[in-house]
Design an enzyme around this catalytic site. Structure first.
Site, mmCIF file in Angstrom:
data_model
loop_
_atom_site.group_PDB
_atom_site.id
_atom_site.type_symbol
_atom_site.label_atom_id
_atom_site.label_comp_id
_atom_site.label_asym_id
_atom_site.label_seq_id
_atom_site.Cartn_x
_atom_site.Cartn_y
_atom_site.Cartn_z
ATOM 1 N N ASP A 17 18.284 -36.999 -2.220
ATOM 2 C CA ASP A 17 19.845 -37.090 -1.854
ATOM 3 C C ASP A 17 20.468 -38.460 -2.230
ATOM 4 O O ASP A 17 19.909 -38.746 -3.508
ATOM 5 C CB ASP A 17 19.918 -36.711 -0.446
ATOM 6 C CG ASP A 17 21.304 -36.706 -0.187
ATOM 7 O OD1 ASP A 17 22.131 -35.372 -0.313
ATOM 8 O OD2 ASP A 17 21.917 -37.593 0.665
ATOM 9 N N HIS B 148 18.826 -27.590 0.143
ATOM 10 C CA HIS B 148 19.029 -29.292 0.018
ATOM 11 C C HIS B 148 17.961 -29.932 0.370
ATOM 12 O O HIS B 148 17.955 -31.069 -0.017
ATOM 13 C CB HIS B 148 20.315 -29.612 0.517
ATOM 14 C CG HIS B 148 20.780 -30.921 -0.044
ATOM 15 N ND1 HIS B 148 20.786 -31.712 -1.238
ATOM 16 C CD2 HIS B 148 20.888 -32.035 1.127
ATOM 17 C CE1 HIS B 148 21.202 -32.815 -1.026
ATOM 18 N NE2 HIS B 148 21.035 -33.160 0.330
#
Length: 328
Positions: free
Chosen positions: A101, A303
């Site tokens: 991320d 994610h």
């Protein structure tokens, strides 16, 4: 195997908390939003068992690390500088740097700016994105009714007020909604949190998990909740508030390529993969990262790459690390 050891180090004018495990060539693990060193809990042990020294900091603004108040103290130059200073603090000349991320953004730019210190890079979820021709926020999606979540994060205090109202509920919703377990059967995980309706919050309309997914235990959620209940979310949100400032500062490096060996790993249900222009970026990633060894796409994964698929991610990382020239 024993648990990671935590300690505070001095780096780049601030204090960072680090969790470390194992001995051998150094692997530096950079987390994203809204997480902490704990997001690497599975990889710390796996890397140590494979003969590496794994170090995962609470990044600037998170956990037990310092949280400067000024927004402009969270630029990429500060964040990469923290990682260079971390190496100095633990007396490590070089490292492989890994990021997920926002931590992936730090890892890619650390490899770009300081290949003498970071001799290989692994990016999870977020690929290297070269500097574009316009301010990033000017290109983010917006409609008459909603705006991209990163635009919602720009105004200080707004997202904090929502996310800090009930940190446990916030984290439970965000971790589930952006995972591969949300909305089974949809093509993209996390679609419900990409756009924020005007006058409403990020979590409005986000799918509530009936039960925690298999990769996230109540103990895990307790840890994250305790950290953000104590620190709040401002530190992590300030990273987003420097997106345009980073674009300005990186002007001297426009067109520069990452020239160290690299690996990219993502889930096929990661909301990042669906961002505008991402398909073209991934198709041309080798133009910007010429030594990329592989692009690994994990089926059904959302994610939270290293948490949702810990064994596959750890195995891919170790295989890549063992392919590199040995550096201490």
């Amino acid at each position: 195997m024993s648990e990671p050891i935590q300690r505070i180090i001095e780096t780049n004018g601030i204090r960072l908390n680090i969790a470390e495990h194992g001995d051998g060539p150094l692997v530096l693990l950079c987390h994203g939003f809204p997480e902490s060193w704990y997001s690497w809990r599975h990889q710390l042990g796996a890397l140590a068992a494979a003969g590496f020294r794994a170090v995962a900091p609470d990044m600037r603004g998170y956990g037990k690390s310092d949280r400067p108040e000024a927004i402009d103290q969270y630029t990429l130059f500060h964040l990469v500088g923290d990682m260079v200073g971390l190496l100095d603090a633990i007396e490590a000349p070089t490292s492989v740097i890994v990021g997920h991320d926002w931590g992936a953004v730090v890892a890619w730019y650390a490899a770009l700016l300081r290949p003498d210190r970071f001799h290989a890079v692994i990016g999870l979820s977020v690929p290297f994105r070269p500097r574009g021709n316009a301010r990033p926020t000017s290109l983010m999606p917006r409609t008459a009714d909603s705006q991209f979540y990163q635009l919602y994060f720009q105004q200080p205090g707004v997202a904090e007020a929502e996310l800090e109202r009930d940190p446990r509920a916030t984290l439970r919703a965000m971790l589930y909604a952006a995972s591969g377990d949300a909305s089974a059967g949809s093509t993209t995980a996390g679609a419900g949190i990409s756009m924020v309706p005007h006058g409403r919050g990020l979590l409005q309309g986000v799918e509530a998990p009936p039960n925690l997914p298999h990769w996230l235990s109540e103990r895990d959620l307790d840890f994250y909740t305790g950290e953000f209940r104590r620190t709040g979310f401002a530190g992590g949100l300030n990273w987003y508030r420097n997106i345009d400032r980073n674009w300005e500062l990186m002007a001297p490096f426009a067109g520069a390529r990452i020239k160290v060996p690299a690996l990219y790993i993502a889930g096929d249900r990661d909301l990042v993969i669906a961002f505008p222009g991402m398909d073209q970026l991934l198709a041309n990633l080798r133009n910007f990262v010429p030594q990329i060894r592989d692009t690994l796409v994990l089926p059904g994964c959302g994610h939270w790459t290293q948490q949702e698929r810990p064994d596959k991610v750890s195995a891919a990382m170790i295989e890549f690390l063992r392919s590199l020239p040995n550096r201490n």
